[in-house]
Design a protein around this motif. Sequence first.
Motif, mmCIF file in Angstrom:
data_model
loop_
_atom_site.group_PDB
_atom_site.id
_atom_site.type_symbol
_atom_site.label_atom_id
_atom_site.label_comp_id
_atom_site.label_asym_id
_atom_site.label_seq_id
_atom_site.Cartn_x
_atom_site.Cartn_y
_atom_site.Cartn_z
ATOM 1 N N GLU A 1 5.124 7.310 -0.860
ATOM 2 C CA GLU A 1 5.550 6.839 0.454
ATOM 3 C C GLU A 1 4.726 5.628 0.870
ATOM 4 O O GLU A 1 3.662 5.348 0.303
ATOM 5 N N ILE A 2 5.237 4.914 1.863
ATOM 6 C CA ILE A 2 4.546 3.738 2.400
ATOM 7 C C ILE A 2 4.006 4.113 3.777
ATOM 8 O O ILE A 2 4.782 4.267 4.730
ATOM 9 N N PRO A 3 2.692 4.293 3.923
ATOM 10 C CA PRO A 3 2.130 4.754 5.200
ATOM 11 C C PRO A 3 2.406 3.814 6.366
ATOM 12 O O PRO A 3 2.501 4.250 7.511
ATOM 13 N N GLU A 4 2.563 2.536 6.095
ATOM 14 C CA GLU A 4 2.827 1.562 7.159
ATOM 15 C C GLU A 4 4.098 1.918 7.931
ATOM 16 O O GLU A 4 4.188 1.698 9.145
ATOM 17 N N LEU A 5 5.076 2.497 7.238
ATOM 18 C CA LEU A 5 6.349 2.815 7.885
ATOM 19 C C LEU A 5 6.231 3.974 8.867
ATOM 20 O O LEU A 5 7.103 4.160 9.716
ATOM 21 N N HIS A 6 5.160 4.754 8.769
ATOM 22 C CA HIS A 6 4.960 5.863 9.703
ATOM 23 C C HIS A 6 4.465 5.379 11.066
ATOM 24 O O HIS A 6 4.404 6.157 12.018
ATOM 25 N N LEU A 7 4.121 4.098 11.157
ATOM 26 C CA LEU A 7 3.543 3.555 12.389
ATOM 27 C C LEU A 7 4.595 3.018 13.353
ATOM 28 O O LEU A 7 4.256 2.573 14.448
ATOM 29 N N GLY A 8 5.863 3.030 12.942
ATOM 30 C CA GLY A 8 6.924 2.558 13.827
ATOM 31 C C GLY A 8 7.742 1.442 13.212
ATOM 32 O O GLY A 8 7.335 0.822 12.222
ATOM 33 N N VAL A 9 8.914 1.182 13.815
ATOM 34 C CA VAL A 9 9.839 0.196 13.252
ATOM 35 C C VAL A 9 9.243 -1.208 13.239
ATOM 36 O O VAL A 9 9.621 -2.042 12.408
ATOM 37 N N HIS B 1 13.162 -5.503 3.639
ATOM 38 C CA HIS B 1 11.973 -5.024 4.341
ATOM 39 C C HIS B 1 11.333 -3.862 3.576
ATOM 40 O O HIS B 1 11.893 -3.377 2.579
ATOM 41 N N LEU B 2 10.197 -3.407 4.062
ATOM 42 C CA LEU B 2 9.515 -2.280 3.423
ATOM 43 C C LEU B 2 10.437 -1.076 3.275
ATOM 44 O O LEU B 2 10.413 -0.384 2.257
ATOM 45 N N SER B 3 11.250 -0.827 4.297
ATOM 46 C CA SER B 3 12.146 0.334 4.265
ATOM 47 C C SER B 3 13.244 0.203 3.218
ATOM 48 O O SER B 3 13.915 1.192 2.897
ATOM 49 N N ASP B 4 13.445 -0.996 2.685
ATOM 50 C CA ASP B 4 14.470 -1.206 1.657
ATOM 51 C C ASP B 4 13.949 -0.930 0.250
ATOM 52 O O ASP B 4 14.739 -0.878 -0.702
ATOM 53 N N GLU C 1 0.843 -1.192 0.000
ATOM 54 C CA GLU C 1 0.000 0.000 0.000
ATOM 55 C C GLU C 1 0.879 1.243 0.000
ATOM 56 O O GLU C 1 1.782 1.381 0.829
ATOM 57 N N VAL C 2 0.604 2.153 -0.942
ATOM 58 C CA VAL C 2 1.369 3.391 -1.035
ATOM 59 C C VAL C 2 0.438 4.586 -0.860
ATOM 60 O O VAL C 2 -0.779 4.481 -1.033
ATOM 61 N N LEU C 3 1.044 5.714 -0.528
ATOM 62 C CA LEU C 3 0.327 6.979 -0.383
ATOM 63 C C LEU C 3 0.992 7.989 -1.304
ATOM 64 O O LEU C 3 2.213 8.190 -1.237
ATOM 65 N N CYS C 4 0.200 8.613 -2.173
ATOM 66 C CA CYS C 4 0.770 9.580 -3.110
ATOM 67 C C CYS C 4 -0.347 10.385 -3.769
ATOM 68 O O CYS C 4 -1.532 10.069 -3.627
ATOM 69 N N MET C 5 0.051 11.409 -4.489
ATOM 70 C CA MET C 5 -0.900 12.148 -5.307
ATOM 71 C C MET C 5 -1.290 11.276 -6.501
ATOM 72 O O MET C 5 -0.493 10.437 -6.955
ATOM 73 N N PRO C 6 -2.492 11.432 -7.026
ATOM 74 C CA PRO C 6 -2.910 10.611 -8.169
ATOM 75 C C PRO C 6 -1.942 10.662 -9.344
ATOM 76 O O PRO C 6 -1.710 9.647 -10.009
ATOM 77 N N SER C 7 -1.352 11.820 -9.581
ATOM 78 C CA SER C 7 -0.439 11.965 -10.718
ATOM 79 C C SER C 7 0.865 11.203 -10.526
ATOM 80 O O SER C 7 1.589 10.948 -11.489
ATOM 81 N N ALA C 8 1.177 10.829 -9.276
ATOM 82 C CA ALA C 8 2.430 10.127 -8.981
ATOM 83 C C ALA C 8 2.230 8.628 -8.774
ATOM 84 O O ALA C 8 3.185 7.914 -8.469
ATOM 85 N N LEU C 9 1.006 8.140 -8.940
ATOM 86 C CA LEU C 9 0.712 6.734 -8.664
ATOM 87 C C LEU C 9 1.503 5.821 -9.594
ATOM 88 O O LEU C 9 1.352 5.874 -10.811
ATOM 89 N N PRO C 10 2.371 4.960 -9.031
ATOM 90 C CA PRO C 10 3.159 4.059 -9.886
ATOM 91 C C PRO C 10 2.350 2.841 -10.307
ATOM 92 O O PRO C 10 1.460 2.385 -9.584
ATOM 93 N N GLU C 11 2.658 2.315 -11.478
ATOM 94 C CA GLU C 11 1.992 1.100 -11.954
ATOM 95 C C GLU C 11 2.454 -0.102 -11.144
ATOM 96 O O GLU C 11 1.695 -1.023 -10.881
ATOM 97 N N PHE C 12 3.720 -0.090 -10.737
ATOM 98 C CA PHE C 12 4.293 -1.147 -9.909
ATOM 99 C C PHE C 12 5.567 -0.608 -9.274
ATOM 100 O O PHE C 12 6.051 0.476 -9.625
ATOM 101 N N ILE C 13 6.104 -1.361 -8.316
ATOM 102 C CA ILE C 13 7.377 -1.016 -7.684
ATOM 103 C C ILE C 13 8.332 -2.181 -7.889
ATOM 104 O O ILE C 13 7.992 -3.333 -7.589
ATOM 105 N N GLU C 14 9.508 -1.885 -8.411
ATOM 106 C CA GLU C 14 10.502 -2.922 -8.647
ATOM 107 C C GLU C 14 11.293 -3.219 -7.378
ATOM 108 O O GLU C 14 11.637 -2.309 -6.618
ATOM 109 N N VAL C 15 11.564 -4.498 -7.180
ATOM 110 C CA VAL C 15 12.406 -4.947 -6.074
ATOM 111 C C VAL C 15 13.588 -5.683 -6.696
ATOM 112 O O VAL C 15 13.433 -6.781 -7.233
ATOM 113 N N ASP C 16 14.759 -5.067 -6.647
ATOM 114 C CA ASP C 16 15.948 -5.637 -7.288
ATOM 115 C C ASP C 16 16.610 -6.639 -6.346
ATOM 116 O O ASP C 16 17.078 -6.287 -5.262
ATOM 117 N N MET C 17 16.659 -7.891 -6.773
ATOM 118 C CA MET C 17 17.196 -8.964 -5.940
ATOM 119 C C MET C 17 18.665 -9.270 -6.229
ATOM 120 O O MET C 17 19.243 -10.177 -5.622
#
Length: 203
Positions: free
Chosen positions: A171-179, A160-163, A134-150
Amino acid sequence: MANVFEFVAEARSTTGSSAAKVVRRQGKVPAVIYGGSGAPEMLVLDHNEVQKHLVHEAVYSHVLDIKVDGKTEKAVLKHIQRHPAKPQILHLDFMRVDASHKLKVHVPLHFINEAVSVGVKKGGVVNHSMVDVEVLCMPSALPEFIEVDMANVEVGSTLHLSDLVLPAGVEIPELHLGVEHDHPVVQITKPRASDESSEAAAG
């Protein structure tokens, strides 16, 4: 966001489970659009056309055009109710999008370079804990997907999410809730057979 998805709908005045069953027997999908400054509106869409859109992964993380009786509104797809045993869409929820306000949307994760990652080359096994985020952003910035380079992930390492590398304005709203909310996304582990062999050798 090159793809454009248009859902053509009609307003419907009848509500309730009985009315929804009638709509479905006609090859239609009942739906609702809500949010923003407008009142919730009951809709009906052609089932086959909906199915054609839903085969595209991008439709779940795009701002969509919802055309109702000639008027077009911007919205995101918030919920899909599917039949448990048949390939049938039972209901759709659309949420209106305001271009001046941020929105929360789940977007898919695309894992790249898994086969050539450092950990896999050493015999490790990739285990995914998430397939979207889940991401938080303006509609114009909404990504189609997020790449995770392995590529550089070692055996025994976890991303982790922070990586995650996020596009500008996302931004990822979950990360605002604590480590403790920095949840694992993917890890490379030793194969089980390798662990058992090591234990046997030690014994």
